[in-house]
Design an enzyme around this catalytic site. Sequence first.
Site, PDB file in Angstrom:
ATOM      1  CE1 TYR A   1      -3.164  -2.881   0.114  1.00 12.75           C
ATOM      2  CE2 TYR A   1      -3.656  -2.382   2.395  1.00 12.75           C
ATOM      3  CZ  TYR A   1      -3.867  -3.138   1.260  1.00 12.75           C
ATOM      4  OH  TYR A   1      -4.801  -4.149   1.279  1.00 12.75           O
TER       5      TYR A   1
ATOM      6  CB  ALA B   1     -18.648  -2.060  -3.947  1.00 15.16           C
ATOM      7  CD  GLN B   2     -11.483  -1.259  -4.504  1.00 14.32           C
ATOM      8  OE1 GLN B   2     -11.440  -1.232  -5.711  1.00 14.32           O
ATOM      9  NE2 GLN B   2     -10.412  -1.419  -3.732  1.00 14.32           N
TER      10      GLN B   2
ATOM     11  CG  LEU C   1     -22.047  -1.020  -2.317  1.00 16.16           C
ATOM     12  CD1 LEU C   1     -21.790  -2.297  -1.520  1.00 16.16           C
ATOM     13  CD2 LEU C   1     -23.416  -1.092  -2.997  1.00 16.16           C
TER      14      LEU C   1
ATOM     15  CE  LYS D   1     -17.539   8.782  -2.437  1.00 13.37           C
ATOM     16  NZ  LYS D   1     -16.631   9.328  -1.431  1.00 13.37           N
TER      17      LYS D   1
END
Length: 311
Positions: free
Chosen positions: A61, A211-212, A215, A218
């Site tokens: 990351y 869901a990244q 959901l 926006k």
Amino acid sequence: MDTLRIGKTPIEVSVMGLGTGPWGNTSTWGFGDGYAEEDVKKAFKVSLDAGITLFDTAEVYGDGVAETILGEVLREYGAGRKLIVATKFMPGEGRQSRKDILEALVSSLRRLGLNTIDLYQIHYPLPPSPVDTWAEALKEAIDRGLTGAVGVSNFDEVEMRRMHEALTRHGVPLASNQVRYNVLFREIETNGVMAACRELGVTVIAWGPMAQGLLTGKYGPENPPRLARRERYKDILGRVPGVVAEMERVGRAHGGKTPAQVALNWVMAKGAIPIPGAKTAAQALDNTGALGWKMTCQEVARLDEASTGSA
Ligand SMILES: NC(=O)c1ccc[n+]([C@@H]2O[C@H](COP(=O)([O-])OP(=O)(O)OC[C@H]3O[C@@H](n4cnc5c(N)ncnc54)[C@H](OP(=O)(O)O)[C@@H]3O)[C@@H](O)[C@H]2O)c1
């Protein structure tokens, strides 16, 4: 804060964690453009104050930036508290040996500023997937006190069973399998992973629990996410508004919970641990509103139906 044990280990974690995927990542998340280090540090603080004790990161990351920032906030705010830190090894070509794993873990520990972590996970079962070597290395990591427990991530049922068996030969429990799981992506319910986790006593840790971002309400066909997510999700954006509308109905029945909160509550209702990523204090605060209430079985079923019906 309710807690639960990870797999058959004595390690107790809050029922929801915090993911650090967006910390330092530019290609998917645009770190440095709209949010930065100070913002993610505040997201950590807000989560900590809400009682969250599980923090998930990985060596990849932000190429180590997420681990470094996590180390800083752990020192700044976490002193004297029992916090659970999980990170991951990314196998790759020429990076599959026992020595590679142990060296990677030591490097992660250095970035985190810790002598030990709680959960070390193999990030992806990348070929040739030398399960026996991985199991040996993970056993050694436990014996050397570098990690308390070990897990996998993105392993399918067969790969997970092989890893479970290999670890069992060393007397080590497979604590967890971290997989994509959310109202839109429910493949683990049908591909055998969830059932095998239940059977073997392996905890499902859900990545991408919103869901990244899809959901959260926006995004939709008219308002797609930017950067890597734009291409990644272009084929399913059309499904999103219908599912979010049902999530909003569930949220209204619980005093105005947001779609993000409903998405996370659904994951917990399914028995998995969501580790939502948060870029800012506001997002982290919103996400903590998933805690302290439970949607009904009928509501879970309605969301399942909305998700299937939209396929
Ligand atoms: N093991 C693996 O292979 C793997 C893969 C991916 C992730 N992970 C882990 O799982 C964690 C969670 O997954 P993820 O971060 O990819 O996806 P996620 O948690 O489903 O979505 C996170 C994104 O949603 C948006 N968001 C978060 N909270 C929000 C809120 N309350 N309201 C509106 N928008 C909000 C933010 O992006 P925007 O504001 O830009 O929309 C945020 O970066 C990661 O952080 C990482 O620790 C693991």
